[in-house]
Write a protein that holds these residues in place. Sequence first.
Motif, short mmCIF file in Angstrom:
data_model
loop_
_atom_site.label_atom_id
_atom_site.label_comp_id
_atom_site.label_asym_id
_atom_site.label_seq_id
_atom_site.Cartn_x
_atom_site.Cartn_y
_atom_site.Cartn_z
N LEU A 4 45.67 39.75 35.71
CA LEU A 4 44.78 40.55 36.56
C LEU A 4 45.32 40.58 37.99
CD1 LEU A 4 42.84 38.67 38.65
CD2 LEU A 4 41.84 37.99 36.48
N VAL A 5 44.89 41.61 38.71
CA VAL A 5 45.10 41.70 40.15
C VAL A 5 43.76 42.08 40.77
CG1 VAL A 5 46.30 42.85 42.04
CG2 VAL A 5 47.52 42.38 39.90
N ALA A 6 43.26 41.22 41.66
CA ALA A 6 41.98 41.45 42.33
C ALA A 6 42.23 41.68 43.81
CB ALA A 6 41.05 40.27 42.13
N VAL A 7 41.64 42.74 44.35
CA VAL A 7 41.84 43.12 45.75
C VAL A 7 40.53 42.87 46.49
CG1 VAL A 7 42.49 44.96 47.33
CG2 VAL A 7 43.53 44.86 45.05
N GLY A 8 40.53 41.88 47.38
CA GLY A 8 39.29 41.44 48.00
C GLY A 8 39.14 41.83 49.46
N ASN A 9 38.09 42.59 49.76
CA ASN A 9 37.63 42.71 51.13
C ASN A 9 36.77 41.49 51.45
OD1 ASN A 9 36.97 44.22 53.66
ND2 ASN A 9 34.91 44.16 52.81
N GLY A 10 35.99 41.06 50.46
CA GLY A 10 35.21 39.84 50.54
C GLY A 10 35.67 38.88 49.47
N MET A 36 31.82 34.05 41.72
CA MET A 36 33.22 33.70 41.45
C MET A 36 34.06 34.07 42.68
SD MET A 36 33.47 35.16 37.55
CE MET A 36 35.13 34.57 37.28
N ARG A 37 34.70 33.06 43.28
CA ARG A 37 35.46 33.25 44.52
C ARG A 37 36.91 33.61 44.19
NH1 ARG A 37 32.44 30.61 48.74
NH2 ARG A 37 30.71 29.46 47.84
N MET A 38 37.08 34.78 43.60
CA MET A 38 38.41 35.18 43.17
C MET A 38 39.38 35.34 44.34
SD MET A 38 40.60 35.79 40.87
CE MET A 38 39.67 35.81 39.34
N CYS A 39 38.85 35.79 45.48
CA CYS A 39 39.67 35.95 46.69
C CYS A 39 39.09 35.03 47.76
CB CYS A 39 39.68 37.40 47.15
SG CYS A 39 40.35 38.55 45.93
N ALA A 47 49.04 50.24 36.62
CA ALA A 47 49.13 49.52 35.36
C ALA A 47 48.56 50.43 34.28
CB ALA A 47 48.36 48.20 35.41
N PRO A 48 49.22 50.54 33.16
CA PRO A 48 48.78 51.50 32.14
C PRO A 48 47.47 51.09 31.48
CG PRO A 48 50.59 50.15 31.31
CD PRO A 48 50.46 49.83 32.76
N GLY A 49 46.56 52.07 31.31
CA GLY A 49 45.34 51.85 30.54
C GLY A 49 44.28 51.02 31.23
N ILE A 50 44.39 50.84 32.54
CA ILE A 50 43.45 49.99 33.27
C ILE A 50 42.59 50.81 34.22
CG2 ILE A 50 43.24 48.10 34.95
CD1 ILE A 50 44.00 47.21 32.13
N THR A 51 41.29 50.54 34.21
CA THR A 51 40.35 51.16 35.14
C THR A 51 39.98 50.15 36.22
OG1 THR A 51 39.42 52.63 33.46
CG2 THR A 51 38.03 52.16 35.36
N GLY A 52 39.94 50.59 37.47
CA GLY A 52 39.52 49.73 38.55
C GLY A 52 38.01 49.72 38.70
N TYR A 53 37.44 48.54 38.95
CA TYR A 53 36.00 48.38 39.20
C TYR A 53 35.82 47.78 40.59
CZ TYR A 53 34.23 49.42 34.52
OH TYR A 53 33.87 50.05 33.36
N ALA A 54 35.09 48.46 41.46
CA ALA A 54 34.85 47.98 42.82
C ALA A 54 33.36 47.66 42.98
CB ALA A 54 35.27 49.03 43.85
N ALA A 106 38.42 45.05 41.18
CA ALA A 106 38.93 44.29 40.03
C ALA A 106 39.79 45.19 39.15
CB ALA A 106 37.77 43.73 39.21
N THR A 107 40.93 44.66 38.74
CA THR A 107 41.78 45.36 37.77
C THR A 107 42.37 44.34 36.81
OG1 THR A 107 43.97 45.20 38.88
CG2 THR A 107 42.46 46.92 39.66
N GLY A 108 42.50 44.72 35.54
CA GLY A 108 43.07 43.82 34.55
C GLY A 108 41.99 43.14 33.73
N PHE A 109 42.16 41.84 33.47
CA PHE A 109 41.24 41.12 32.61
C PHE A 109 39.79 41.28 33.05
CE2 PHE A 109 38.84 37.25 31.64
CZ PHE A 109 38.94 37.21 30.27
#
Length: 306
Positions: free
Chosen positions: A196-202, A209-212, A265-272, A141-144
């Motif tokens: 937001l940009v969400a990168v889904g393996n699942g 929440m079925r984001m991907c 993206a500036p100031g954003i932390t990724g959460y996996a 997850a990145t962004g919102f």
Amino acid sequence: MTSEITLFVNPAAGRGRGARAAKPAARELRGAGFLVRTVVGEDARDAARRAHEAVALGTGALIAVGGDGMVSLALQAVAGTTTPLGVVAVGTGNDFARSLGLPVRDPARAGRLAATALKAAPAPALDLGRAGERWFGTILATGFDSLVAERGARTRLPAGRFRYDLATLAELAALRPLPYRMRLDGGPALETEAVLVAVGNGPMYGGGMRMCPGARMDDGLLDVTVVAACDRRTLLRVFPRVYRGTHADHPAVTVHRARSVALRAPGITGYADGEPVGPLPLTARCVPGAVRVLGARAPLPPGAPA
């Protein structure tokens, strides 16, 4: 395969359900003839060390008892090895288990399923994502969404889901588009403003929440869901559809598929898998067949009940 397997337990998962769930799961496994060794870490670092040690010593399976955080720790130990992963899902979200049709909050059934799978053919080899040095099973997850996770982690009260509900409201009040730069499979840079940009393996995160929604763990690809810059009203209309996975046809949503994606993206932390990976820029890639999961079946289709 050795008959000794390891229960990897988070006693605090689900407000104590982890400790309680280990007993019926262990009982089912022992009843099936397995020797069960239980590992409980003093903290996340100690738990991770113990999980790696169990895999290095040749345990027949590493079975995570807890929520998605415990599954994430277990993945770091078993990814890229021949040691299968079992899941006794008793946490708050349980998205990894939901995505693969595994039992949720039914530890005895989860134990029986793992025992049956261990005696059957080898567990199916599934894909994992890898961002930096971290493996992930569900979504980066990145962004919102990552800002909500970050704010929720900083907040002590209230406990449980309400903490993240309040964090969501606070981030909605501060909603702003983010300037993203994205590269898919090393191609040309795509620059866009997005929420937001969400990168889904699942397919799932955030407790169903079925984001991907189209993401599969057996196709060698990551699904990249982009929610374009929009106002609060639009975002509030889109988000309820995420639970059914029907948001992908909204004009503000774009989905890409790629073997790798580089994000800036500036100031954003990724959460996996709900755990912090590090600040962007990050590159995530799909690693086919990186893990074997006991009892797993195909991800649920969009619109199916989790």
